[in-house]
Design a protein around this motif. Structure first.
Motif, PDB file in Angstrom:
ATOM      1  N   LEU A  82      50.695 -31.972  29.996  1.00  0.00           N
ATOM      2  CA  LEU A  82      50.579 -33.375  29.593  1.00  0.00           C
ATOM      3  C   LEU A  82      49.141 -33.865  29.674  1.00  0.00           C
ATOM      4  O   LEU A  82      48.896 -35.065  29.572  1.00  0.00           O
ATOM      5  N   ASP A  83      48.209 -32.934  29.837  1.00  0.00           N
ATOM      6  CA  ASP A  83      46.789 -33.292  29.880  1.00  0.00           C
ATOM      7  C   ASP A  83      46.163 -32.963  28.527  1.00  0.00           C
ATOM      8  O   ASP A  83      46.091 -31.807  28.122  1.00  0.00           O
ATOM      9  N   TRP A  84      45.714 -33.988  27.832  1.00  0.00           N
ATOM     10  CA  TRP A  84      45.213 -33.807  26.471  1.00  0.00           C
ATOM     11  C   TRP A  84      43.747 -33.388  26.414  1.00  0.00           C
ATOM     12  O   TRP A  84      43.222 -33.107  25.348  1.00  0.00           O
ATOM     13  N   ASP A  85      43.077 -33.330  27.558  1.00  0.00           N
ATOM     14  CA  ASP A  85      41.669 -32.941  27.559  1.00  0.00           C
ATOM     15  C   ASP A  85      41.508 -31.462  27.200  1.00  0.00           C
ATOM     16  O   ASP A  85      42.393 -30.638  27.464  1.00  0.00           O
ATOM     17  N   ASP A 162      51.534 -30.008  34.326  1.00  0.00           N
ATOM     18  CA  ASP A 162      50.131 -30.361  34.547  1.00  0.00           C
ATOM     19  C   ASP A 162      49.897 -31.716  33.905  1.00  0.00           C
ATOM     20  O   ASP A 162      50.351 -31.968  32.788  1.00  0.00           O
ATOM     21  N   THR A 163      49.207 -32.600  34.592  1.00  0.00           N
ATOM     22  CA  THR A 163      49.098 -33.983  34.161  1.00  0.00           C
ATOM     23  C   THR A 163      47.653 -34.396  33.932  1.00  0.00           C
ATOM     24  O   THR A 163      46.719 -33.761  34.429  1.00  0.00           O
ATOM     25  N   HIS A 164      47.503 -35.491  33.200  1.00  0.00           N
ATOM     26  CA  HIS A 164      46.185 -36.082  33.033  1.00  0.00           C
ATOM     27  C   HIS A 164      45.825 -36.837  34.306  1.00  0.00           C
ATOM     28  O   HIS A 164      46.697 -37.430  34.954  1.00  0.00           O
ATOM     29  N   PRO A 165      44.543 -36.815  34.711  1.00  0.00           N
ATOM     30  CA  PRO A 165      44.161 -37.523  35.943  1.00  0.00           C
ATOM     31  C   PRO A 165      44.483 -39.015  35.871  1.00  0.00           C
ATOM     32  O   PRO A 165      44.402 -39.638  34.802  1.00  0.00           O
ATOM     33  N   GLY A 166      44.848 -39.579  37.007  1.00  0.00           N
ATOM     34  CA  GLY A 166      45.079 -41.015  37.096  1.00  0.00           C
ATOM     35  C   GLY A 166      46.528 -41.381  36.814  1.00  0.00           C
ATOM     36  O   GLY A 166      47.344 -40.554  36.404  1.00  0.00           O
TER      37      GLY A 166
END
Length: 304
Positions: A82-85, A162-166
């Motif tokens: 789920l982290d788009w970076d 896995d997630t986006h920070p924040g």
């Protein structure tokens, strides 16, 4: 956070066996327990097919992705990114959205269908890849949580997210759906401040587990700060993962915990692999204890 029965089951090196009543353990659960060298138990057999582990932190650069992709491999689960970076798990896995005509994560959310994970070929976790456009197409937290729970039930395997920070909506949804939320903690001033902010924001029942990550030294003041946070918010502290220079330059897409062609783990990776095994075992122990506490709470509510 210790329980002798669960702890012994998780730390045991006995081979996985069928259930005492003759019910066979699922092949994927067998693979996960065999990779970790731990014994089967009724609670683990019930939990593994629906286990959701979220790796989250309010600060970027603390090592979420490394932990998430290794946990997903060890648990023979599906890595949901789920982290788009660009520096996230999807790129690390070897997936390039530019070369694809579909976007599995976005398509599944739009259609309401369960995505088909991309095969990791046995050397890395199967993957539901992220996409840059997910940044502006995140569902609300409640919908994200419900969606992940649905995917877990439909796939019948662990999800490691896995997630986006924040505290963005998709991360909050993944935290809400999780049996265990692994929070990588760096023993650095800014990282600890972010961890404190996360603990304050999420206090109230979220199953957080601090994991010291990329540890080079153990400064007394930072350790005391972490101990204070653990006690203040009743958050257990899991095993330590050291800083390993080779990870910064590693270009292979296979999981570090996956044996190479020789069938053995390279010597330089052995310590890290051992640490990740300890983290995975602690995640399972924590998940079992959390599930047990939830079941006991539901039973008490029925008797009120």
């Amino acid at each position: 956070m210790s329980d002798s029965t669960v702890g012994e089951a998780v730390r045991s090196t006995a081979k996985v066996t069928d259930a005492p009543n003759g019910a066979a353990i699922s092949p994927r659960a067998h693979t996960a327990l065999e990779r970790l060298g731990i014994a089967s138990s009724p609670e683990l057999r019930a939990l593994l097919p629906r286990l959701i582990v979220t790796v989250a932190a309010w600060k970027g650069g603390v090592g979420k992705t490394e932990i998430a992709k290794e946990l997903a491999y060890l648990l023979d689960g599906v890595l949901v990114d789920l982290d788009w970076d660009e520096g996230g798990a999807t790129r690390n896995w070897g997936y390039r959205h530019e070369a694809r005509t579909t976007a599995p994560l976005l398509d599944a959310l739009d259609s309401g269908r369960v995505p088909r994970p991309l095969s990791g070929g046995g050397v890395r976790a199967d993957l539901i890849p992220s996409h840059p456009d997910f940044a502006i197409n995140q569902p609300a937290a409640d919908r994200m949580a419900t969606t992940l729970e649905h995917w877990s039930q439909a796939l019948g395997r662990p999800l490691v997210i896995d997630t986006h920070p924040g505290g963005v909506p998709s991360t909050m949804g993944a935290v809400g759906a999780a049996h265990v939320v692994v929070v990588p903690v760096n023993l650095e001033t800014r990282a600890l401040r972010a961890t404190e902010g996360m603990a304050q924001e999420l206090q109230g029942g979220f199953p957080l587990l601090f994991v010291l990550n990329r540890v080079e030294a153990a400064p007394e003041s930072e350790l005391k700060q972490l101990e204070k946070l653990s006690e203040m918010f009743d958050i257990p502290v899991g095993p330590v993962v050291s800083s390993h220079a080779f990870l910064k330059r590693r270009k292979l897409t296979m999981a570090v915990c996956a044996p190479g062609r020789s069938g053995e783990i390279p010597a330089r990776a052995a310590e890290f692999v051992g640490e990740m095994h300890d983290v995975a075992k602690r995640v399972l122990e924590t998940a079992v204890l959390n599930a047990r506490a939830q079941a006991e709470g539901e039973t008490e509510d029925q008797h009120v």
